[in-house]
Design an enzyme around this catalytic site. Structure first.
Site, short mmCIF file in Angstrom:
data_model
loop_
_atom_site.label_atom_id
_atom_site.label_comp_id
_atom_site.label_asym_id
_atom_site.label_seq_id
_atom_site.Cartn_x
_atom_site.Cartn_y
_atom_site.Cartn_z
N LYS A 1 29.72 27.81 55.58
CA LYS A 1 28.96 28.99 55.53
C LYS A 1 28.74 29.61 54.40
O LYS A 1 27.84 30.24 54.11
CB LYS A 1 29.59 29.76 56.65
N ARG B 1 37.30 17.15 59.51
CA ARG B 1 35.81 17.88 59.51
C ARG B 1 34.48 17.22 59.27
O ARG B 1 34.99 15.97 58.62
CB ARG B 1 35.71 19.34 58.83
N GLU C 1 34.08 32.27 63.35
CA GLU C 1 34.07 33.58 62.76
C GLU C 1 32.83 33.80 62.68
O GLU C 1 31.74 33.15 62.04
CB GLU C 1 34.56 33.43 61.36
P1 ATP Z 1 32.88 27.33 57.01
O1 ATP Z 1 33.77 26.69 55.93
O2 ATP Z 1 31.47 26.75 57.21
O3 ATP Z 1 32.85 28.82 57.08
P2 ATP Z 1 34.85 27.56 59.09
O4 ATP Z 1 35.96 26.56 59.42
O5 ATP Z 1 35.33 28.82 58.18
O6 ATP Z 1 33.64 27.05 58.53
P3 ATP Z 1 34.52 28.64 61.73
O7 ATP Z 1 33.70 29.84 62.18
O8 ATP Z 1 35.93 29.26 61.30
O9 ATP Z 1 34.13 28.02 60.22
O10 ATP Z 1 34.57 27.53 62.34
C1 ATP Z 1 34.69 27.60 63.93
C2 ATP Z 1 35.41 26.10 64.15
O11 ATP Z 1 34.50 25.07 63.75
C3 ATP Z 1 36.78 26.01 63.78
O12 ATP Z 1 37.53 25.41 64.72
C4 ATP Z 1 36.56 24.96 62.63
O13 ATP Z 1 37.76 24.20 62.31
C5 ATP Z 1 35.38 24.05 63.15
N1 ATP Z 1 34.48 23.62 62.00
C6 ATP Z 1 34.15 24.39 61.03
N2 ATP Z 1 33.39 23.57 59.86
C7 ATP Z 1 33.58 22.40 60.65
C8 ATP Z 1 33.10 21.13 60.29
N3 ATP Z 1 32.47 20.89 59.16
N4 ATP Z 1 33.50 19.64 60.99
C9 ATP Z 1 34.16 20.02 62.29
N5 ATP Z 1 34.53 21.35 62.67
C10 ATP Z 1 34.11 22.25 61.75
MG MG Z 2 37.20 29.73 59.28
#
Ligand code: ATP
Ligand code: MG
Length: 556
Positions: free
Chosen positions: A269, A259, A33
């Protein structure tokens, strides 16, 4: 690695799907995102998605999940693209955007209403919560659940056209208000947001929920294995419900993995954004941030990030990885690949009394102790040098074993140059040493000194006549707690006050005038450093410490 053996449990699933002919060609995607910069956790997901595509000769898409316009921006899109490229991955075809599918998603939502599987609900947020029930109690049907199809269609069209106030209506799927899985209790498909979108502008006044968008985007792109993190496991039945109930062009399947969490930092983020917005760091790419842009600006090579991700288990549980593991891969990579150079952080002048005034010699010096392929450079040597203040002591009681540096009346070797002897120290009015008068021992370049002359150790130095003045940012861990912001403490309370020490007035060897951001050096005896991207004035570079030579945290 045994290539014929799948590398992790998802690879095993894919391998079997290919064998059973359930899948012809593997298609994965990385779906960020664009609401912040990528962090080290995302690197794990990138390596997994692109890595699986590579392993099985498939393809991986880069798709922005841009369904939340308030928090998203083009700046984040561009930064994310740069980061994925930096890691060395190339996506299939064009960059894709969820927003490209808004029209298709809307059409499918209309189809669900027509099939009696979705309705416009006018319960307030509070009522919706109340009607939803709890983990132990079933929910209750919304009074709008059985409204006529035509009414829902008209209302949805009005919602879309911007004729309905935000928060007053949503479109919901009609599934099961008594489902044990709360995600199945008539989830929201569309919310009203009178917000412009960075790509679609003001075309839309409603935006799809993650659940309604994600699986359908996967299906449109022909994704075969949709890999996400564990928090989406409870959403899988809903993911499957949409795929079953919509005329989608393909049937992707969702798989979840744990994760990456790293201690001494945060991989969210939202939390990283707080640090940026509240000014605790110098932007998303502050070298202390666990963002990919921060690591890059600090001088961490992408190959170290890849090796680290490769070392991580792809598991069905979440775990916390020790920061020392990442540091280990950074040091290993840098030790092997970086050119050595000398930079004196706290300069102390040394004048050689037995060296002719203006004579300069160039000393050929290898760039790496055991890689001849990295070549050599010519280190200028002259009458006046700088060594580090910490490498000289007037305490003559120091033992050779403990203080392997320079003391009065004794010898030390200058790295790649002569053995010298400290003859006298000059002091200022406050008694501080300002200069050392020393003498070289002739014929000691690359040669052991004559009998009776025992250098205490080897120290680094630069020639005064052509060194470069510079500043150095010594970075350390951003947080001094293993789990920052946990319990009663706020994130800001756990920031390491010594996470940045600026050292001004350093002196670097002449060859470092050619330094460029992204190229990391080992400054002998000091650590690994690279030129900062926000480098100040020409002729006065700023270097960032990528990492110390040794781990000073393991004892904590
Ligand atoms: P954040 O909590 O940091 O905002 P998010 O999951 O909301 O992370 P996205 O931009 O939606 O962020 O993530 C893109 C991809 O990266 C998704 O498939 C998510 O599952 C994966 N991802 C995000 N954080 C991690 C992590 N700490 N370890 C492994 N994969 C991750
Ligand atoms: Mg997300």
């Amino acid at each position: 690695m045994d290539k014929s053996k799948p590398t992790n449990f998802i690879a095993q699933i894919i391998s079997k799907d290919l064998q059973d002919k359930l899948t012809e060609k593997v298609v994965t995607r990385f779906p960020p995102e664009p609401n912040g910069y990528l962090h080290i956790g995302h690197a794990k997901s990138i390596c997994l998605n692109f890595g699986l595509a590579r392993e099985f000769d498939g393809i991986c898409n880069l798709r922005f999940d841009d369904t939340n316009p308030e928090k998203e921006s083009e700046e984040f899109v561009e930064a994310i693209i740069e980061d994925v490229r930096w890691l060395g991955f190339e996506w299939h075809g064009d960059v894709r955007y969820a927003s490209d599918y808004f029209g298709q998603l809307y059409g499918w939502a209309v189809g669900l209403i027509e099939a009696g599987k979705a309705y416009v609900c006018e319960l307030s947020a509070e009522q919706t919560r109340e009607f939803r029930g709890t983990l132990t109690e079933p929910g209750r049907d919304s009074p709008y659940r059985d409204r006529p199809v035509t009414e829902s269609l008209t209302l949805l069209e009005q919602m879309r056209a911007g004729e309905v106030a935000e928060g007053s209506m949503v479109l919901r799927a009609k599934i099961d208000m008594a489902a044990p899985n709360m995600n199945m209790r008539d989830p929201v498909l569309y919310r009203i947001k009178h917000v412009s979108h960075h790509r679609t502008g003001d075309n839309w006044n409603i935006y799809p929920s993650y659940d309604f968008a994600h699986g359908q985007e996967d299906a449109i792109e022909g994704v075969t294995h949709s890999i996400c993190t564990l928090e989406f496991a409870d959403h899988r039945p809903l993911y499957e419900w949409f795929i079953e109930n919509l005329p989608v062009p393909s049937k992707p399947r969702q798989y979840e993995f744990g994760r990456l969490n790293l201690n001494y930092t945060v991989t969210s983020k939202r939390k990283l954004k707080q640090l940026v917005d509240q000014g605790y760091v110098d932007g998303w790419d502050d070298p202390r941030m666990p963002t990919l842009s921060g690591l890059r600006r600090r001088g961490v090579p992408s190959t170290a990030v890849l090796a680290f991700c490769d070392s991580l288990a792809v598991a069905k549980t979440d775990g916390i990885v020790d920061m020392a593991q990442l540091d280990h891969f950074i040091r290993q990579d840098l030790n092997e690949h970086t050119t050595r150079a000398m930079c004196v952080l706290k300069p102390l002048k040394v004048t050689l009394s037995n060296w002719p005034d203006a004579e300069e010699v160039l000393l050929a010096t290898p760039n790496h102790p055991n890689r001849t392929d990295l070549g050599e450079r010519e280190l200028p040597f002259g009458q006046v040098l700088y060594i580090d203040c910490a490498d000289f002591s007037e305490d003559t009681g120091l033992s050779r074993k403990k203080f392997k540096r320079l003391v009065l009346g004794e010898y030390v070797r200058l790295r790649g140059a002569y053995v010298i002897k400290a003859d006298a120290a000059i002091h200022n009015e406050s008694g501080e040493v300002t200069e050392i008068l020393a003498s070289i021992v002739p014929n000691t370049i690359g040669e052991t000194p004559p009998e009776g002359i025992k250098p205490r150790g080897v120290i680094h130095w630069v020639a005064a006549h052509n060194c470069i003045p510079c500043d150095v940012n010594i970075y350390d861990r951003l947080f001094n707690k293993a789990a920052p912001g946990k319990g009663d403490s706020k994130l800001a309370d756990d920031i390491n006050p010594d996470s940045l020490t600026v050292v001004n007035g350093c002196k670097a060897e002449a060859s470092l005038a050619a330094a460029k951001p992204g190229i990391t050096y080992q400054f002998e005896r000091e650590g690994y450093f690279c030129l900062d991207t926000r480098n100040g004035d020409a002729g006065h570079p700023v270097f960032n410490r990528t990492i110390a030579l040794r781990d000073n945290w393991s004892a904590n």
